[in-house]
Design an enzyme around this catalytic site. Sequence first.
Site, PDB file in Angstrom:
ATOM      1  N   SER A   1      35.609 123.789 125.678  1.00 42.12           N
ATOM      2  CA  SER A   1      34.617 122.764 125.360  1.00 42.12           C
ATOM      3  C   SER A   1      34.940 121.375 125.871  1.00 42.12           C
ATOM      4  O   SER A   1      34.367 120.332 125.873  1.00 42.12           O
ATOM      5  CB  SER A   1      34.648 122.618 123.750  1.00 42.12           C
ATOM      6  OG  SER A   1      36.080 122.109 123.377  1.00 42.12           O
TER       7      SER A   1
ATOM      8  N   LYS B   1      33.304 117.149 115.747  1.00 44.76           N
ATOM      9  CA  LYS B   1      33.775 116.478 116.896  1.00 44.76           C
ATOM     10  C   LYS B   1      32.890 114.882 116.910  1.00 44.76           C
ATOM     11  O   LYS B   1      33.553 113.960 117.018  1.00 44.76           O
ATOM     12  CB  LYS B   1      33.336 117.083 118.157  1.00 44.76           C
ATOM     13  CG  LYS B   1      34.217 118.207 118.412  1.00 44.76           C
ATOM     14  CD  LYS B   1      33.819 119.170 119.564  1.00 44.76           C
ATOM     15  CE  LYS B   1      34.650 120.522 119.810  1.00 44.76           C
ATOM     16  NZ  LYS B   1      34.183 121.209 120.954  1.00 44.76           N
TER      17      LYS B   1
END
Length: 817
Positions: free
Chosen positions: A654, A697
């Site tokens: 990611s 996030k």
Amino acid sequence: MTNLTPLAPGLLFTQCDPESLGFRTTADLPDLEDSFGQARAHEAIRFSMGVLRPGFNPFVLGEPGSGRHATVRRILDAQCARQLPPGDWCYVNNFSDPSCPRALPLPAGRGAQLRDDMQKFVADLGPTIAAAFESDEYRGRIDGLQEEYKTREEEALRHLGQASSEQGIALLRTPHGFVFAPMKDGEAMDPEAFEALADDEKQRLDGLMQSFHEQLHKLLHQFPRWRRELQKGVRDASRDALRSAVGHLVEEIKEHYTDLLNVLSFLDQVLQDVVEVGEELREQPRQEKDLASVLMSGTISLQRYQVNLLVDNRAAKCAPLIHEDHPNYANLVGRVDQQSHLGTLVSNFTMIRAGALHRANGGYLVLDAIKVLLQPYAWDGLKRALRSGQVRIESWGQMLGIGSSVALEPEPIPLRVKVILIGTAYEYYVLRELDPEFAELFKVAADFESDVARDASSVALQARLVATLGRAHGLRPFDCGAVARLVEQSAREAQDADKLSTRTRWLADLMCEADHRAALARQDTVLRDDVVGALRAREQRADRLRNRVREAVLHGTLLIDTGGAQVGQINGLAVVDPGESAFGHPVRITATARLGDGDVIDIEREAELGGAIHSKGVMILSSFLAMRYSRNTPLSVAASLVFEQSYGPVEGDSASLAELCALLSALAALPIRQCLAVTGSVNQYGQVQAIGGVNEKIEGFFDVCAARGLSGDHGVIIPLSNVRHLMLREEVVAAVGEGKFHVWAVGEVDQALEILTGVPAGAPDEEGIVPPGSINYLVAAQLAQMSLMRQSFAQGAASRRKPRRRHNAKSHGSKEP
């Protein structure tokens, strides 16, 4: 330059309108009949229940907390209610081989009746035997037999004595036995008188005494046979007395079991055994010895006639449903208890104990796969029973061939049961891969969904689920606003705004916490604010680690810039999941570039901190550089990528978008805005791909920026394909609505670069030429310059390695001038 605008607040959180639910509180809703979103799993379970052939046992696989146990119990409760209860099972003594007790099946409820009848029989047996042996009839018959024997013996001796006396020989009884002596005047002749007789007379008398002695010897040899006949007669008399006395007890019991031939056969064997061993039972003390002493001494015990009721279904109204929470070997297949006596373990059929397979026989047994696998020999014992279709009770000592014990081998019991294993997908596929017998015994997989599509129908079903869970846990009704907030949180749990989580554990726990807050506020119903407060309280209880990370960033221990611009430096985003609550936080990623051989060094991998997926992502970056910028020339760059201040394992791809942007920034010497953070993975063509944990996030970077003060420039870049997954916290959505924070969604790396640098990426024209000054132009120019420098260095090195040619005139045959 692409004109990308931040996402609108409405895309960051998909609300559930309380008015659209169509009810005021959950008290107005009926219970949910089936499990939420598990139609396929329901069908699989019902299919396995309907197939009665061996091996069609279901394995229910799904995530913990998805309601697997409750669903299975609800389906099986309905299935059991349609079936009649199975019969009872008893173990009785095997009189011909006590080490192999017999299994005795009976209709439901008749096992307890037989046990009670035999207990009463045992209680009455001792006095009955004593009365039989003490009766006048028995004593008279025995006295008659003994008198007959005595008379027969005396008559034989008397006849022999008369015959000898007629020949002048007397039969005398001495302390040492019978002897013959000559007679004179009706009296035994003394030795002196016998010696005075003529020799012919002495020879005649000696011959007669020898003849009568032989007759006496034959007669004495007949006495033991007559004594045996007496003993046999006594035994026959005892048996007749016992058969007459005990027979009526057995016949009274038989009257209750005329329809059960196996019980009648057992009772006949009991009567025959009593007749055979009655004398030993008569000699047994009235005070029963303990079982171990009886077994070790060899004494015949009245316990041999009792019935061990192994499975009692007299109270059952339907087929049994057993959930064994501790499925060790003994709890599954049964055991034989033992007692220690003089260093030896002894047992008998009354110490046989049923296992879960016995209790579930004729019905259903529910087991947790991981619990069975963790118990020694339990999995093998379960498979052996299912494969053979019978339950054989064996101790560990018998299986392993160890131990000092009196072995007992009970007769196996036929098995007809459905075993339902509940586990995770990992456990299912590991068993299917590693155990060749698994697929034969568990042919049906009931796969539970972790989420369902979010639409009006599924929202209505989840509202009914809330009502059902509330009633099951005794909670207050939830109003429509509280249910709407639970639906929104369900989408957050599913990590997708267009889906709802099917897991029920977290939902029930959150409902209990919200109900507690409503109770403290003395409310009759649970409101939306109670659910919101419960979520915040839960987050606060689990945020110790998150606060430590945030403090480290704010205090400068972890270096994270949220302002300014830097070349080759970018804010990546990571997720930490300690198990209770996952959270995100920013992490600094840096890149350097220099002249080299085309290698992109992953420092995390070199330090053995990078996982395989992360290393794959870095390799994709190298491929992207070669594909876009060095198709016709060697890639002459050496680059390094690193997660700064990372001291633990790094896994996942990611961060590959952030790593690529940092690397291109280092090559183009363009600074990256540090007020932004980036997450996403990329492929070899520069397309941005979805990642997990996008909500955590974004919120992690937002918390750091909010703590330092939002300037209106802060934001996060995410993959375009992750927009549907956004279910952000209320304060993040509010900040975006006020223009203090931004979320961009990009589909290509060029879009992310433009947002990060403010410089156009530079799309190539028809001839493949990118505009001067664009990011792609600067990167391509730098790589081309590196390639030229590498070629120049290579040519210079080659010329230095080339040997200098020397001319020798003599070698060519020329003369000196």
